[in-house]
Every structure is written in structure tokens, then in C-alpha cells.
Design a protein around this motif. Structure first.
Motif, PDB file in Angstrom:
ATOM      1  N   LEU A   1       0.658  -1.345  -6.177  1.00  7.43           N
ATOM      2  CA  LEU A   1      -0.220  -0.744  -7.185  1.00  7.43           C
ATOM      3  C   LEU A   1      -0.114   0.773  -7.133  1.00  7.43           C
ATOM      4  O   LEU A   1      -0.168   1.375  -6.062  1.00  7.43           O
ATOM      5  CB  LEU A   1      -1.664  -1.182  -6.952  1.00  7.43           C
ATOM      6  CG  LEU A   1      -1.938  -2.675  -7.175  1.00  7.43           C
ATOM      7  CD1 LEU A   1      -3.370  -3.007  -6.813  1.00  7.43           C
ATOM      8  CD2 LEU A   1      -1.652  -3.069  -8.625  1.00  7.43           C
TER       9      LEU A   1
ATOM     10  N   PRO B   1      -4.979   8.772  -7.593  1.00  7.61           N
ATOM     11  CA  PRO B   1      -5.883   9.041  -6.477  1.00  7.61           C
ATOM     12  C   PRO B   1      -6.810  10.212  -6.747  1.00  7.61           C
ATOM     13  O   PRO B   1      -6.676  10.895  -7.770  1.00  7.61           O
ATOM     14  CB  PRO B   1      -4.915   9.348  -5.340  1.00  7.61           C
ATOM     15  CG  PRO B   1      -3.719   9.910  -6.015  1.00  7.61           C
ATOM     16  CD  PRO B   1      -3.629   9.278  -7.357  1.00  7.61           C
TER      17      PRO B   1
ATOM     18  N   THR C   1       2.072  10.725  -3.575  1.00  2.06           N
ATOM     19  CA  THR C   1       2.236   9.303  -3.265  1.00  2.06           C
ATOM     20  C   THR C   1       3.698   8.918  -3.335  1.00  2.06           C
ATOM     21  O   THR C   1       4.421   9.362  -4.226  1.00  2.06           O
ATOM     22  CB  THR C   1       1.439   8.449  -4.277  1.00  2.06           C
ATOM     23  OG1 THR C   1       0.137   9.020  -4.422  1.00  2.06           O
ATOM     24  CG2 THR C   1       1.290   7.028  -3.800  1.00  2.06           C
TER      25      THR C   1
ATOM     26  N   PRO D   1      -2.032   3.838  -8.104  1.00  7.31           N
ATOM     27  CA  PRO D   1      -3.313   4.348  -8.614  1.00  7.31           C
ATOM     28  C   PRO D   1      -3.235   5.838  -8.907  1.00  7.31           C
ATOM     29  O   PRO D   1      -2.283   6.499  -8.531  1.00  7.31           O
ATOM     30  CB  PRO D   1      -4.243   4.095  -7.428  1.00  7.31           C
ATOM     31  CG  PRO D   1      -3.356   4.275  -6.236  1.00  7.31           C
ATOM     32  CD  PRO D   1      -1.934   3.935  -6.652  1.00  7.31           C
TER      33      PRO D   1
ATOM     34  N   GLN E   1       0.863  -1.181   0.000  1.00  3.51           N
ATOM     35  CA  GLN E   1       0.000   0.000   0.000  1.00  3.51           C
ATOM     36  C   GLN E   1       0.899   1.231   0.000  1.00  3.51           C
ATOM     37  O   GLN E   1       1.647   1.444   0.945  1.00  3.51           O
ATOM     38  CB  GLN E   1      -0.875  -0.017   1.261  1.00  3.51           C
ATOM     39  CG  GLN E   1      -1.868   1.117   1.352  1.00  3.51           C
ATOM     40  CD  GLN E   1      -3.043   0.929   0.411  1.00  3.51           C
ATOM     41  OE1 GLN E   1      -3.501  -0.179   0.205  1.00  3.51           O
ATOM     42  NE2 GLN E   1      -3.511   2.024  -0.163  1.00  3.51           N
TER      43      GLN E   1
ATOM     44  N   ALA F   1     -11.533   7.623  -9.319  1.00  5.71           N
ATOM     45  CA  ALA F   1     -10.813   6.374  -9.100  1.00  5.71           C
ATOM     46  C   ALA F   1     -11.397   5.225  -9.924  1.00  5.71           C
ATOM     47  O   ALA F   1     -10.692   4.296 -10.289  1.00  5.71           O
ATOM     48  CB  ALA F   1     -10.835   6.006  -7.630  1.00  5.71           C
ATOM     49  N   ARG F   2     -12.693   5.308 -10.237  1.00  2.95           N
ATOM     50  CA  ARG F   2     -13.305   4.205 -11.002  1.00  2.95           C
ATOM     51  C   ARG F   2     -12.805   4.187 -12.442  1.00  2.95           C
ATOM     52  O   ARG F   2     -12.822   3.187 -13.108  1.00  2.95           O
ATOM     53  CB  ARG F   2     -14.830   4.352 -10.983  1.00  2.95           C
ATOM     54  CG  ARG F   2     -15.429   4.077  -9.626  1.00  2.95           C
ATOM     55  CD  ARG F   2     -16.809   4.657  -9.534  1.00  2.95           C
ATOM     56  NE  ARG F   2     -16.772   6.117  -9.665  1.00  2.95           N
ATOM     57  CZ  ARG F   2     -17.830   6.905  -9.622  1.00  2.95           C
ATOM     58  NH1 ARG F   2     -19.014   6.389  -9.474  1.00  2.95           N
ATOM     59  NH2 ARG F   2     -17.717   8.195  -9.734  1.00  2.95           N
TER      60      ARG F   2
ATOM     61  N   SER G   1      -9.724   5.431 -13.367  1.00  2.00           N
ATOM     62  CA  SER G   1      -8.272   5.370 -13.470  1.00  2.00           C
ATOM     63  C   SER G   1      -7.762   4.034 -12.954  1.00  2.00           C
ATOM     64  O   SER G   1      -7.767   3.791 -11.763  1.00  2.00           O
ATOM     65  CB  SER G   1      -7.644   6.507 -12.662  1.00  2.00           C
ATOM     66  OG  SER G   1      -8.160   7.727 -13.101  1.00  2.00           O
ATOM     67  N   ALA G   2      -7.373   3.198 -13.863  1.00  2.00           N
ATOM     68  CA  ALA G   2      -6.911   1.872 -13.472  1.00  2.00           C
ATOM     69  C   ALA G   2      -5.535   1.972 -12.832  1.00  2.00           C
ATOM     70  O   ALA G   2      -4.673   2.707 -13.295  1.00  2.00           O
ATOM     71  CB  ALA G   2      -6.834   0.979 -14.706  1.00  2.00           C
ATOM     72  N   ALA G   3      -5.376   1.212 -11.757  1.00  2.00           N
ATOM     73  CA  ALA G   3      -4.078   1.187 -11.097  1.00  2.00           C
ATOM     74  C   ALA G   3      -3.134   0.286 -11.887  1.00  2.00           C
ATOM     75  O   ALA G   3      -3.552  -0.669 -12.534  1.00  2.00           O
ATOM     76  CB  ALA G   3      -4.241   0.670  -9.678  1.00  2.00           C
ATOM     77  N   GLN G   4      -1.873   0.612 -11.834  1.00  2.00           N
ATOM     78  CA  GLN G   4      -0.857  -0.176 -12.524  1.00  2.00           C
ATOM     79  C   GLN G   4       0.105  -0.764 -11.502  1.00  2.00           C
ATOM     80  O   GLN G   4       0.387  -0.123 -10.484  1.00  2.00           O
ATOM     81  CB  GLN G   4      -0.038   0.721 -13.454  1.00  2.00           C
ATOM     82  CG  GLN G   4      -0.646   0.963 -14.799  1.00  2.00           C
ATOM     83  CD  GLN G   4       0.296   1.799 -15.660  1.00  2.00           C
ATOM     84  OE1 GLN G   4       0.654   2.904 -15.305  1.00  2.00           O
ATOM     85  NE2 GLN G   4       0.701   1.252 -16.775  1.00  2.00           N
TER      86      GLN G   4
END
Lengths: 593, 176
Positions: free
Chosen positions: A518, A522, A379, A520, A351, A527-528, A530-533
Motif C-alpha cells: 500500500l 504519509p 518512502t 499511503p 510495509q 492520513a484519514r 488520503s486513501a492508500a493505493q
């Protein structure tokens, strides 16, 4: 006044009228002991200030009498010439959800937004600033004050009041100011840039009153500036703090700080002036540059500088730095990773950590509104390649702004115009706004249509949205913007907490955060959408290769076993054959005799 | 750039190469004639040369001692494992046959010097500077190994060709 008094005061009067433009005398003490700066204050015109005066002191005129102000002003703290290598200026506006990195701002907007954590000089001395407020000269004491008498938060408050020229004086505790320069009406109301005359203003309308602390002046109207040679880290922390952005702060015993500071060092022990001239303020940033200052990078201090004729630089060990052994770590790691990758920043977890910084979140200024979700969302640690193509921990922020999508180009719309357009369309937002709904984005894009040459667009996280032909919100399908990223080097953790201390699987494992965490986009990005990588994909690495490495380390013991067995077999056979041949040779000699 | 270790390796390998070219061919003791041994011997040689080929091929893109990285390094380690197994098997199965060949012993010795630093560097016994020295030793001895192996292979092929010619010259006479 008698004639004797006039004669006695003559030299003083002459010296008091020295122009600020006069070349500095380059006074030097050349001692290891700090020079005691009991000096006169000078105003912007180079006139000595008396305790009863209403004029603020000018660092350019006061400090510049002995130190070359123009040389100092080339330092990147003031000139801002270090873009890309350090934290950018991040403009945020909760109402419009704008998070813009190094935005295009006028000098006045830049000062209003960022001067609170800027030492002055550069754009802060722009002639575009209102003459009633003056400029923000380089405030030497913001870094060089050796005691707590200097209050940078008070300086920020004065900047907010637009009391620019008064800010250094008030922050140093030399005087108090009542009122705001923003309230001062210029001599010519039509000319906002008209020259401000404090004396005239005082007699006309005292919107701003200044009172010097007379106890700070001695009998010769000199003031003691408590300046130390060793600048405290607390001075640097005002602008360079970073704390975890969490709802409940960790207890005080938990953050340990940088291991170097714990050892008694301070920031300037490593971040020294680069050039031979100590005044250049071109401070080292811990990267190898080929200059003498490389002796004070991680490698320079801990391992020595290889390509130098200077013996002490080659040996390293500056400041008592221990020589790391890095037992068992193949040398290829030092070609692929920076020192900070294993030693700096928070211990990588799956995280990622949100963090707040002085410059982005105005840390150091008292606030009741700032909370864990205050924009911008930074982040860390993101392991990605730096300018030298080595993997290093970075801090990132995703952009979020309204733009003009014209001819396949995204051009940010002027912030002021976006703010005006948002009134009545977007709900008033607190410090930590929620992501916008699709309806709100569509409404805002319609409102912005007259401002855009092409189509108005909303850049949000890793995606860009525009209104489609049927009136719905559509993603433009590809990213126009990547997050702003800058390397982090602090806090340096102790060697026992460095990455790899538990073995290769700290990094070479499928679930190692350095690859698997991951990343993301933020809020306020949706957030829905933007796909996290995974971090390895985010930095352009090869996931298959990382997986192969992870697998190989599971059977590494087999490779070691086979290698040792093979070496043992060869050594045994070669030794046996050698002994046998030796025996035959000796036997042959005996027979011959 | 060649360094001291490279030079030593090259001189050793070059000397061996020249000596091997001019040395008389002495027939070795006959190898075990059973089919299993012959298959195993061939497999061992194949593994050793395949491993050597992979390792050599993966080092071609880079010249510095530690520029083998990424997928090349994965393949290099894999090739190294194959080579280690192959050369150890060769040593066990073929020493009797090539006992009198100096090139053979040089090849085994070079293989040992190649493998030992690579193996030791996988332990946590050595610091950065020593790791670099181990890598350099690995690289230089590998250079020597390639030359010696080429000489050995060339010598064996030449011998085989000469045997074939001799055989073809003697066969018609036998028919007559």
C-alpha cells in the motif's frame, strides 16, 4: 631588501599576480600514479596567499590554474541539469508543514537551504548573493580529497554562518575563521550587495577573523592537497547517503551496503565522466544513453553493449563483472523491468520503508533533533515506471504546501509570506510535526486569503483542500499534484537476494509486495483523508491482469504437464511413423532386389 | 525484420505448400466410423485450430520475438495450452487417416518444433541468450506452422469440395 633578492623574487611576483580569468594551462601528468598536488594557494584575484594572509583561497583561481574551471562547471553536480533523474531538492518547514519539491527560491534562499550538500558552482556562484559573504565556488576538495582532512560538515557550518567564500578554506583544514560574514556591515550600509574589502574590514571592525594553519605551508608557501585518482565512496556518501528512518536504528551488522562496494569498487568506477574529456564532470548515471559510457551501466558491465563496434565494450565484463545467466527468466522481463527492479534497494515488503537522505534530512551534520518522523517523509521502494517506461524502484515524497487556487491552477504561495502568516495561527512545531487539524487549516487559509489572487488552498498529500462556502474545509475532489518520484539504484543486493530468486511467485502472486504493497500519503498530510493505493494501481498497472497472472502461476504446473505430454505424444507418433515408413521402404527395396 | 530462422521456416513452409498444391490426392484409409471417434476427431481439430488462431492473433500486435506481453501473453499461453492438447489429440486420433499425407506430417513436425522451445523455456535450464534463441525458434517455426496448416486446411477443403461435386454428378445418374 637587496637587488639580488628582488631579481630572484621577480618571477614569483609576476606569477602571483596572474588573473583568475587567465586560461588554464591544462597541465597533465598522464601517469597512472596520482599527481602530488603541492601547490600555491591563490585568492579570488589570483594573488598567492601567504600563511599570514587573511584572504581565503579560491578553488576557481587555485585549481583553475591547471584545470579548465568553465568546463568542469558544466557538470551536472554543479549546474543542476539532471532534474528528474535524481533526488530533487526538498524544502521543508515544520511550522507551516511545507514540503515543497524543487521550490521556486531565490538564489540566496537556495543557498541557505541546500548549499550544505551542494558542491558549489551554478546557483551558488550567483551575483545575487551578498557580497559580504561572497559566493560558493565549486569546492573541488569536497569530492577529490583523499584523506579525512577535509570536513564537509565544517563547510556546512560555515555556510550557515554565511561565510561562503571562506567555506572551502576552512573545510579543507587550511585555516580557521572566527565570526560570521553576516555580521559584516557593507561599506555602504544601503547597499547590501556592495563589494566586500577584507583588508578594510579588518581595520574597521573585525567581525570575521581568519587564521591559516602555518604548519600546512612549506618554505615556498605551498600546500599539499592530498588528491587521489580513486575517489572514496565516503566522499560521495556525504551527499548521497540514505538510511532507514526508524526509531531504533538497525544494528551495525545488519546493513550490508552495496555489493559493488563490498567487492572493492567505488562509486566512480561506474559513475565516470561521460565524455572523452575527463574534465566534463558529466557523470554517467547508469542509464543507457547511446554513448560510449553505456559500457558502465549495469548492462554494459555485466552483459556487454550490443550496438557497438568496440570489442571490449561489446564483451562487457568491465571491473570483473560476472555475466548473469538469469536461468529460466523469460526475456520479456528485461524489456519490462530495469535491472534495479530485482537487484536494488531494500527487499520489497508489504510495509513500505521510510527513508532519510543526506540532501533531504541533512544527514552528515550532527543533530539531536533529527528523528524517525523528521520531515520530509520519503518512502521506498515504489515500483513504478521510469523515463524509459520500464518498472523500476523509486523513492517518493508527497508535497504539502499552501497555494493560490486561481483559474483551475495551483500556484504555491511564497514561502516567506506563508511563514509570516503562520505565526500566531499555527503552533510552533518541532522537527516532526503532527498533521494539522481541520480548524488549524481553516484558520490558516483565512489568514492567507489576502495573499491569494484566487482562493487559498492547502495541497496535502494526494488531495487539495479549500474553505467551502459554508466555512468548512472541503476537498477540491481531485488531486492537483502527484508525488515527486525518482529512481533508486542502490544499494545493490547480492544475486542471492535478488527478486525472483525464490521463483515466479516473488512477483506473480496476489500478495506480492511489488503489486500489493500500500502506498499511503504519509504525514504531514492528513492520513484519514488520503486513501492508500495498491502499488499496481499507483503505477497505473492493471490489477485484473496482475491477478490473472497470479492465478495462472498457480496452475502453471498443469500447463507444463500438458505441454510436455503433448510434445512427448507428437515425438512418439512421428518417430513411430518414421520408423514404420523406413521399415516399409527397406522391405520394398529388398523385394525389388 | 526476418532473420535466418524465419527464412529457413519460410522456405520450408513455402516448399511444402507448393509440393502440396501439385501433389496428387491419394485417398487415405477410412477413419473410424463410430460417432464418438468422429466427435472426438472434430473436437481435436477444432481445439488445434482454435489454439493456433488465438496464438497467432495475440502475436499480431508485436513483431519482435518477445513483445508479446501483458494480457496478450496470458491469452497466448492459454491458446498454447489449447493448441497443445488439440494437436496431440489429432495425432492420436487422426494419424491413421492422414498417414499418407506429407502435409499432415509436416504439420505435426512443425507443431512439435513450435511447442518444444516454448515448453523448455518454462524450465530453469536455459540462460538469457538461450531463452532468446528458444523464443526465436518458437516464433519462426510458428510462422512455418501457420503456412503449412493453411496449406493442409486448403487441401482438405478442396478435396471435400471435389468429393461433393463428384457426388452430385453421380447421384442423378443413379436415380435415372
Amino acid at each position: 631588501m637587496n637587488i639580488l633578492a628582488l631579481i630572484a623574487a621577480g618571477p614569483l611576483l609576476v606569477s602571483s599576480s596572474l588573473s583568475a580569468a587567465e586560461p588554464s594551462e591544462d597541465l597533465r601528468s598522464d601517469s597512472r600514479a596520482p599527481y602530488i598536488h603541492r601547490i600555491n594557494l591563490y585568492d579570488a584575484d589570483g594573488v598567492i596567499i601567504r600563511p599570514g594572509d587573511q584572504r581565503p583561497y579560491s578553488p576557481r583561481a587555485t585549481c583553475g590554474k591547471c584545470h579548465d574551471y568553465s568546463a568542469i562547471s558544466q557538470g551536472w553536480h554543479f549546474s543542476g541539469q539532471l532534474s528528474g533523474a535524481s533526488e530533487p531538492w526538498i524544502y521543508t518547514d515544520p511550522l507551516t508543514r511545507t514540503v515543497s519539491v524543487n521550490p521556486s527560491l531565490t538564489d540566496e534562499q537556495f543557498v541557505a537551504s541546500f548549499a550544505r550538500h551542494h558542491p558549489g558552482g551554478g546557483r551558488l556562484e550567483s551575483s545575487e548573493l551578498p557580497k559580504t559573504s561572497g559566493t560558493l565556488e565549486i569546492d573541488c576538495m569536497i569530492c577529490h580529497a583523499a584523506d579525512a582532512a577535509y570536513d564537509p560538515a565544517e563547510r556546512a557550518r560555515q555556510i550557515e554562518l554565511k561565510n561562503y567564500r571562506w567555506a572551502p578554506t576552512v573545510a579543507a583544514g587550511l585555516a580557521v575563521v572566527r565570526g560570521s560574514a553576516a555580521q559584516i556591515k557593507p561599506a555602504d550600509p544601503l547597499d547590501e550587495l556592495a563589494e566586500f574589502d577584507p583588508a578594510a574590514e579588518q581595520t574597521r571592525a573585525p567581525a570575521l577573523k581568519m587564521v591559516y594553519d602555518k604548519s600546512r605551508f612549506d618554505g615556498d608557501d605551498r600546500v599539499l592537497f592530498n588528491i587521489g585518482k580513486k575517489i572514496s565512496a565516503d566522499r560521495c556518501y556525504f551527499c548521497h547517503s540514505a538510511v532507514p528512518a526508524v526509531a531504533v536504528r538497525p544494528p551495525n551488522w545488519q546493513p550490508d551496503g552495496d555489493v559493488h562496494l563490498r567487492a572493492g569498487m567505488t562509486c566512480t568506477d561506474c559513475h565516470r565522466n561521460r565524455g572523452q574529456d575527463a574534465l566534463d564532470h558529466d557523470m554517467t548515471i547508469g542509464r543507457d544513453s547511446g554513448a560510449r559510457s553505456d559500457a558502465f551501466t549495469c548492462r554494459g558491465c555485466h552483459m556487454g553493449t550490443a550496438d557497438t563496434k568496440n570489442a571490449t565494450d561489446a564483451l562487457g565484463g568491465w571491473l570483473g563483472a560476472p555475466h548473469p545467466t538469469h536461468n529460466g527468466i523469460p526475456a520479456v522481463h528485461f524489456e519490462k523491468l530495469t535491472c534495479t527492479a530485482c537487484h536494488s534497494g531494500p527487499w520489497p515488503e508489504k510495509q513500505l520503508q521510510r527513508v532519510q537522505t543526506s540532501r533531504a534530512h541533512a544527514l552528515g551534520l550532527a543533530s539531536r533533533d533529527r528523528n524517525a518522523r523528521t520531515l520530509p517523509i520519503l518512502t521506498e521502494p515504489i515500483f513504478m515506471r521510469d523515463a524509459s517506461n520500464k518498472i523500476a524502484p523509486h523513492r517518493i515524497v508527497w508535497p504539502n504546501y499552501w497555494a493560490d487556487y486561481d483559474n483551475f491552477q495551483i500556484i504555491p504561495l511564497p514561502i516567506d509570506q506563508v511563514r509570516d502568516a503562520a505565526k500566531g495561527v499555527l503552533p510552533p512545531a518541532a522537527e516532526a510535526p503532527e498533521p494539522l487539524t481541520q480548524q488549524q487549516i481553516i484558520a490558516m487559509l483565512h489568514k492567507l486569503a489576502p495573499l491569494a489572487k484566487g482562493d487559498p488552498a492547502y495541497v496535502s498529500g494526494s488531495q487539495t483542500f479549500a474553505v467551502s462556502g459554508n466555512g468548512t474545509l472541503a476537498s477540491l475532489g481531485y488531486s492537483f499534484d502527484s508525488p515527486a518520484a525518482w529512481p533508486i539504484a542502490h544499494d545493490v543486493r547480492p544475486a542471492r537476494q535478488s527478486l525472483g530468486i525464490r521463483g515466479c511467485s516473488d512477483c506473480h502472486a496476489d500478495d506480492a509486495p511489488i503489486d500489493a504493497a500500500l502506498v499511503p500519503a504519509p504525514p504531514p498530510a492528513d492520513a484519514r483523508q488520503s486513501a492508500a493505493q495498491r502499488m499496481i494501481e499507483f503505477r497505473g498497472g492493471d490489477p485484473l491482469l496482475a491477478h490473472t497472472w497470479a492465478l495462472s502461476f498457480q496452475v502453471r504446473w498443469l500447463l507444463k504437464l500438458m505441454a510436455f505430454a503433448s510434445c512427448g505424444t507428437l515425438a512418439t507418433i512421428i518417430t513411430a511413423a518414421g520408423l514404420r515408413s523406413l521399415g516399409r521402404w527397406l522391405a520394398g527395396r529388398q523385394e525389388g532386389e | 525484420m526476418l532473420n535466418t530462422l524465419d527464412m529457413i521456416a519460410l522456405i520450408t513452409a513455402g516448399s511444402a505448400f507448393i509440393a502440396a498444391m501439385f501433389a496428387p490426392i491419394r485417398p487415405g484409409p477410412p477413419a473410424c466410423a463410430c460417432s464418438i471417434c468422429r466427435v472426438l476427431q472434430r473436437a481435436a481439430w477444432l481445439a488445434a485450430f482454435l489454439g493456433l488462431l488465438i496464438c497467432g492473433g495475440t502475436t499480431l500486435p508485436g513483431r519482435a520475438p518477445s513483445t508479446v506481453a501483458g494480457s496478450s501473453l496470458v491469452l497466448h499461453c492459454l491458446g498454447g495450452g489449447v493448441f497443445a492438447g488439440g494437436i496431440a489429440a489429432v495425432a492420436v486420433l487422426c494419424t491413421r487417416r492422414y498417414f499418407a499425407s506429407p502435409l499432415y506430417w509436416l504439420m505435426l513436425l512443425a507443431s512439435l518444433v513450435v511447442m518444444l522451445p516454448a515448453t523448455l523455456s518454462m524450465t530453469a535450464l536455459f540462460d538469457t541468450d538461450q531463452q532468446v534463441l528458444l523464443t526465436q525458434t518458437h516464433r519462426s517455426s510458428a510462422l512455418a506452422l501457420v503456412i503449412i496448416s493453411a496449406a493442409f486446411l486448403g487441401r482438405r477443403l478442396a478435396k471435400r469440395q471435389r468429393s461433393a461435386i463428384d457426388q452430385s454428378e453421380t447421384q442423378p445418374a443413379a436415380i435415372q
